[in-house]
Design a protein around this motif. Structure first.
Motif, PDB file in Angstrom:
ATOM      1  N   ALA A 133       0.832  -1.204   0.000  1.00 52.65           N
ATOM      2  CA  ALA A 133       0.000   0.000   0.000  1.00 52.65           C
ATOM      3  C   ALA A 133       0.864   1.251   0.000  1.00 52.65           C
ATOM      4  O   ALA A 133       0.564   2.249  -0.691  1.00 52.65           O
ATOM      5  CB  ALA A 133      -0.937  -0.012   1.198  1.00 52.65           C
ATOM      6  N   GLU A 134       1.956   1.229   0.749  1.00 49.36           N
ATOM      7  CA  GLU A 134       2.853   2.391   0.796  1.00 49.36           C
ATOM      8  C   GLU A 134       3.492   2.637  -0.568  1.00 49.36           C
ATOM      9  O   GLU A 134       3.577   3.780  -1.037  1.00 49.36           O
ATOM     10  CB  GLU A 134       3.930   2.153   1.852  1.00 49.36           C
ATOM     11  N   LEU A 135       3.927   1.566  -1.218  1.00 47.83           N
ATOM     12  CA  LEU A 135       4.538   1.719  -2.543  1.00 47.83           C
ATOM     13  C   LEU A 135       3.539   2.249  -3.557  1.00 47.83           C
ATOM     14  O   LEU A 135       3.864   3.110  -4.393  1.00 47.83           O
ATOM     15  CB  LEU A 135       5.107   0.378  -3.003  1.00 47.83           C
ATOM     16  N   LEU A 136       2.313   1.751  -3.517  1.00 51.33           N
ATOM     17  CA  LEU A 136       1.300   2.188  -4.476  1.00 51.33           C
ATOM     18  C   LEU A 136       0.836   3.610  -4.208  1.00 51.33           C
ATOM     19  O   LEU A 136       0.324   4.283  -5.116  1.00 51.33           O
ATOM     20  CB  LEU A 136       0.104   1.232  -4.448  1.00 51.33           C
ATOM     21  N   SER A 137       0.999   4.089  -2.995  1.00 54.43           N
ATOM     22  CA  SER A 137       0.572   5.454  -2.667  1.00 54.43           C
ATOM     23  C   SER A 137       1.629   6.489  -3.009  1.00 54.43           C
ATOM     24  O   SER A 137       1.397   7.687  -2.852  1.00 54.43           O
ATOM     25  CB  SER A 137       0.224   5.546  -1.170  1.00 54.43           C
ATOM     26  N   ASP A 138       2.792   6.050  -3.507  1.00 53.30           N
ATOM     27  CA  ASP A 138       3.856   6.997  -3.856  1.00 53.30           C
ATOM     28  C   ASP A 138       3.491   7.874  -5.037  1.00 53.30           C
ATOM     29  O   ASP A 138       4.094   8.939  -5.244  1.00 53.30           O
ATOM     30  CB  ASP A 138       5.147   6.240  -4.187  1.00 53.30           C
ATOM     31  N   GLY A 139       2.543   7.443  -5.858  1.00 50.18           N
ATOM     32  CA  GLY A 139       2.146   8.202  -7.033  1.00 50.18           C
ATOM     33  C   GLY A 139       1.113   7.431  -7.822  1.00 50.18           C
ATOM     34  O   GLY A 139       0.708   6.332  -7.426  1.00 50.18           O
ATOM     35  N   PRO A 140       0.670   7.963  -8.954  1.00 46.26           N
ATOM     36  CA  PRO A 140      -0.316   7.253  -9.771  1.00 46.26           C
ATOM     37  C   PRO A 140       0.202   5.860 -10.157  1.00 46.26           C
ATOM     38  O   PRO A 140       1.369   5.688 -10.494  1.00 46.26           O
ATOM     39  CB  PRO A 140      -0.466   8.143 -11.004  1.00 46.26           C
ATOM     40  N   PHE A 141      -0.675   4.880 -10.097  1.00 46.38           N
ATOM     41  CA  PHE A 141      -0.265   3.537 -10.498  1.00 46.38           C
ATOM     42  C   PHE A 141      -1.283   2.957 -11.467  1.00 46.38           C
ATOM     43  O   PHE A 141      -2.440   3.388 -11.532  1.00 46.38           O
ATOM     44  CB  PHE A 141      -0.072   2.620  -9.283  1.00 46.38           C
ATOM     45  N   ALA A 142      -0.821   1.986 -12.239  1.00 49.12           N
ATOM     46  CA  ALA A 142      -1.675   1.247 -13.166  1.00 49.12           C
ATOM     47  C   ALA A 142      -1.827  -0.181 -12.662  1.00 49.12           C
ATOM     48  O   ALA A 142      -1.028  -0.660 -11.856  1.00 49.12           O
ATOM     49  CB  ALA A 142      -1.079   1.251 -14.567  1.00 49.12           C
ATOM     50  N   ILE A 143      -2.849  -0.872 -13.155  1.00 54.59           N
ATOM     51  CA  ILE A 143      -3.074  -2.274 -12.833  1.00 54.59           C
ATOM     52  C   ILE A 143      -2.936  -3.076 -14.118  1.00 54.59           C
ATOM     53  O   ILE A 143      -3.571  -2.769 -15.124  1.00 54.59           O
ATOM     54  CB  ILE A 143      -4.472  -2.494 -12.221  1.00 54.59           C
ATOM     55  N   TRP A 144      -2.094  -4.105 -14.054  1.00 58.63           N
ATOM     56  CA  TRP A 144      -1.865  -4.974 -15.223  1.00 58.63           C
ATOM     57  C   TRP A 144      -2.354  -6.367 -14.841  1.00 58.63           C
ATOM     58  O   TRP A 144      -1.778  -7.029 -13.985  1.00 58.63           O
ATOM     59  CB  TRP A 144      -0.392  -4.988 -15.568  1.00 58.63           C
ATOM     60  N   LEU A 145      -3.415  -6.823 -15.483  1.00 59.19           N
ATOM     61  CA  LEU A 145      -4.077  -8.068 -15.123  1.00 59.19           C
ATOM     62  C   LEU A 145      -3.621  -9.226 -15.996  1.00 59.19           C
ATOM     63  O   LEU A 145      -3.532  -9.101 -17.222  1.00 59.19           O
ATOM     64  CB  LEU A 145      -5.598  -7.936 -15.253  1.00 59.19           C
ATOM     65  N   CYS A 167      -4.695  -5.414 -19.563  1.00 61.63           N
ATOM     66  CA  CYS A 167      -4.703  -6.850 -19.308  1.00 61.63           C
ATOM     67  C   CYS A 167      -3.944  -7.588 -20.393  1.00 61.63           C
ATOM     68  O   CYS A 167      -3.717  -7.080 -21.490  1.00 61.63           O
ATOM     69  CB  CYS A 167      -6.136  -7.385 -19.217  1.00 61.63           C
ATOM     70  N   SER A 168      -3.556  -8.808 -20.062  1.00 60.00           N
ATOM     71  CA  SER A 168      -2.939  -9.714 -21.023  1.00 60.00           C
ATOM     72  C   SER A 168      -4.028 -10.288 -21.927  1.00 60.00           C
ATOM     73  O   SER A 168      -5.222 -10.177 -21.628  1.00 60.00           O
ATOM     74  CB  SER A 168      -2.234 -10.846 -20.285  1.00 60.00           C
ATOM     75  N   PRO A 169      -3.660 -10.927 -23.044  1.00 60.62           N
ATOM     76  CA  PRO A 169      -4.687 -11.572 -23.872  1.00 60.62           C
ATOM     77  C   PRO A 169      -5.542 -12.571 -23.110  1.00 60.62           C
ATOM     78  O   PRO A 169      -6.748 -12.653 -23.313  1.00 60.62           O
ATOM     79  CB  PRO A 169      -3.867 -12.250 -24.978  1.00 60.62           C
ATOM     80  N   ARG A 170      -4.939 -13.335 -22.197  1.00 65.47           N
ATOM     81  CA  ARG A 170      -5.714 -14.305 -21.420  1.00 65.47           C
ATOM     82  C   ARG A 170      -6.540 -13.632 -20.324  1.00 65.47           C
ATOM     83  O   ARG A 170      -7.416 -14.264 -19.744  1.00 65.47           O
ATOM     84  CB  ARG A 170      -4.787 -15.346 -20.781  1.00 65.47           C
ATOM     85  N   GLY A 171      -6.250 -12.367 -20.039  1.00 69.99           N
ATOM     86  CA  GLY A 171      -6.963 -11.665 -18.979  1.00 69.99           C
ATOM     87  C   GLY A 171      -8.165 -10.877 -19.446  1.00 69.99           C
ATOM     88  O   GLY A 171      -8.778 -10.148 -18.648  1.00 69.99           O
TER      89      GLY A 171
END
Length: 625
Positions: free
Chosen positions: A255-267, A291-295
């Motif tokens: 949570a601390e790392l993700l709060s350092d700035g805008p983040f994306a989610i790669w599924l 997302c990946s093709p399988r995602g």
């Protein structure tokens, strides 16, 4: 998930785990026939008199069939043979539904897709020798894709080994390591030499099936052992297995790392059971999602925060996002970031690197070894549930300053010209099948994969299936019967003519009246190879094949179909296929010159040393590396 798995909590009430509960043994009649509650020693003859049936003792093969029942398995796919006749008979007289398919690789692909459609493990059975080797490609794909499949095969009896027995299966004829032992192909493999082994084998199978990720096992049973009588029926005990969860300290650090700035989610595909949690996290934080093709479909592709699919058949909107609104970090959920997902493109690496969550601890940090990576080993759903308990720490971390790029769309008008443009075929599939039904859609490797991945849009998880790790031709062509049978509903395979000619199970679908639909992109060539060679500037190879009338082939096997030459007929043909009660083939004559969105694949080959022609100025879907 199989009905034999029950989610509960540990003694302290915090860490979930799964309890494997065997369904128990069912009574089997002395004549070997199915009976759930009583023995059928006698039955009326055709004339009405009572005929005494011969009594026979239970065999090791019977016990193995009962073991498969106790593991919650309901379907077995395979090709019979003399060396496994006793085992085949026992399976056929058990509570399992046994399908005799036309090729062992088709059996393995069908079992794989049945697992992904239902979460219930499958059995694949083969005879000795080539029966085993024929199944290996499909089993290789099963492990690579993350399926749970058990192979039951025949092995030459000890007195006949080394004497040139028919289809001899022994260390004299096949390599023992890898086929008959645990390793890179099989998570668990053993030879059953005695009934006394079965309780221990059951526990190992139950434990493997209860673990997250793939589990592909191989039990090979010598022919003489199959017929060995049992002194007593083995008792199959259940297995208790903890579910992997991250520590509180790990969650707080993430949570601390993700709060350092805008983040994306790669599924990735590993996040497919966590769709609701992914959506909650994205909407709370405003994070962009790719997302990946399988995602595909884990996060709705029509959602304003979805920026596109990465990798083979992916969208240039992903690169627009990475360049224009670069996130500081990317949260990777359940993806190996393999070549078909990323092409290892450095443009996808954010300045702060990755927070990478995967059930397999060997995955994070491999694809991008130079990128800063905070690796977390965890079940994806469990991780997200824990992270969402600290949502106040990252509530606005993902929000970008601008409207997010969206995957490109290509709205075309139908033409009266022939042949059919693949884009128009996908447009019709989107309307009739994706939006008009709940059918699972499988796309074969090759141009079928890239067209479907690039142009189809899914709003729910677990409705789109492609193979990216192995990518064997024939996977979707044969896997579709497993998907359709296991769900007892329509499943649709989008395939090329090359794959359809290589390996199909239309005849199997006819025998069991499985509601499978094949949509064939018929262009009389291996067109990914044809187009790819041209893009790489390589000449002289011949990828052409004679044009095949797949409707005639289907009808010759007892199925039905329709051939389409004009785009105006597409929707009606697809509606007919979806309404037809049995197997159906839609044979579409497509324009072979329409360039499939596979440029990233060719660029990936170039990066590995394959010489290519000068790059074209405009990218089709996925920019060159």
């Amino acid at each position: 998930m199989s009905q034999n798995y029950i989610q509960t909590t540990s003694n302290n009430g915090t860490q979930p785990y799964e309890v494997y509960q065997p369904s128990g043994c069912v009574k089997t009649a002395p004549n070997g026939r199915k009976s759930e509650s009583k023995e059928l020693a006698n039955e009326p003859s055709k004339t009405g008199s009572i005929v005494e049936q011969p009594q026979r003792s239970l065999t090791v093969a019977d016990a193995i069939a009962r073991m498969m029942e106790a593991l919650g398995i309901t379907h077995a796919y395979g090709v019979a043979g003399g060396a496994m006749a006793t085992l085949w008979g026992s399976l056929s007289n058990s509570l399992l539904e046994v399908l005799n398919v036309r090729h062992e690789s088709g059996a393995a692909f069908a079992g794989t897709e049945a697992y992904f459609a239902t979460g219930r493990p499958s059995v694949v059975f083969t005879t000795a020798g080539p029966g085993i080797t024929n199944a290996l490609t499909g089993l290789f794909a099963a492990r690579g894709e993350g399926a749970k499949v058990i192979l039951l095969s025949a092995y030459t009896s000890a007195p006949q080994r080394g004497k040139w027995a028919i289809q001899e299966t022994s260390s004299e004829t096949l390599p023992t390591d890898g086929i008959f032992t645990s390793g890179t192909l099989f998570n668990y493999a053993t030879t059953v030499e005695s009934a006394a082994q079965l309780p221990q084998i059951f526990r190992k199978l139950a434990l493997g099936l209860s673990q997250p990720g793939s589990f592909v096992a191989h039990l090979t049973i010598p022919t003489a052992v199959q017929t060995s009588p049992l002194d007593e029926i083995p008792t199959f005990q259940g297995v208790y297995c903890s579910k992997l969860a991250p520590s509180r300290e790990t969650i707080l650090q993430a949570a601390e790392l993700l709060s350092d700035g805008p983040f994306a989610i790669w599924l990735g595909f590993g996040a497919r059971h966590a769709a609701e949690e992914v959506r909650q996290l994205a909407e709370i934080t405003g994070a962009a999602v790719m997302c990946s093709p399988r995602g595909k479909g884990i996060f709705p592709e029509d959602h304003p925060q979805f920026v596109g699919v990465t990798g083979l058949g992916g969208h240039s909107s992903v690169f627009a996002y990475m360049q224009q609104q670069t996130p500081f970090r990317t949260l990777v959920l359940g993806s190996r970031l393999s070549e078909p997902t990323s092409f290892w493109n450095q443009a996808l690496v954010p300045p702060g690197g990755f927070v990478h969550v995967d059930i397999d601890p060997t995955v994070p940090g491999v694809a991008y070894s130079k990128a800063e990576t905070f690796a977390i080993q965890s079940d994806i759903k469990t991780f997200l549930q824990a992270l969402l308990q600290h949502k106040h720490l990252i509530a606005s971390a993902g929000i970008g300053a601008f409207e997010l790029p969206r995957p490109e769309k290509q709205a075309l008008e139908p033409s009266t010209d022939s042949p059919v443009r693949p884009e128009m075929l996908m447009q019709a599939i989107q309307k009739v099948i994706v939006e008009g039904s709940n059918a699972i859609v499988l796309a074969e490797c090759g141009n079928s994969f890239t067209w479907a991945t690039h142009l189809l849009r899914f709003g729910q998880p677990n409705r789109y299936r492609v193979s990216t790790g192995v990518g064997a031709m024939g996977h979707a062509v044969t896997g579709v019967i497993g998907s359709a049978l296991a769900t007892n509903s329509k499943s649709v395979a989008i395939v090329g003519d090359g794959a359809m000619l290589m390996n199909n199970e239309i005849s199997t679908a006819v025998k069991y009246q499985i509601p499978a639909v094949w949509i064939v992109l018929n262009d009389a060539r291996y067109n990914m190879c044809h187009q790819g060679m041209a893009m790489l500037g390589l000449t002289g190879a011949d990828p052409l094949i004679p044009e095949t009338d797949f409707v005639t082939v289907a009808r010759g096997m007892g199925a039905d179909g329709i051939r389409i030459n004009q785009e105006s007929d597409l929707e009606a043909a697809l509606e007919k296929a979806m309404a037809f009660p049995g197997p159906f083939v839609v044979d579409v004559i497509i324009d072979p010159d329409r360039r499939a969105p596979s440029k990233g694949r060719n660029a990936g080959l170039a990066a590995q040393g394959v010489k290519s022609a000068p790059a074209e100025k405009s990218a089709i879907s996925f920019p060159n590396i």
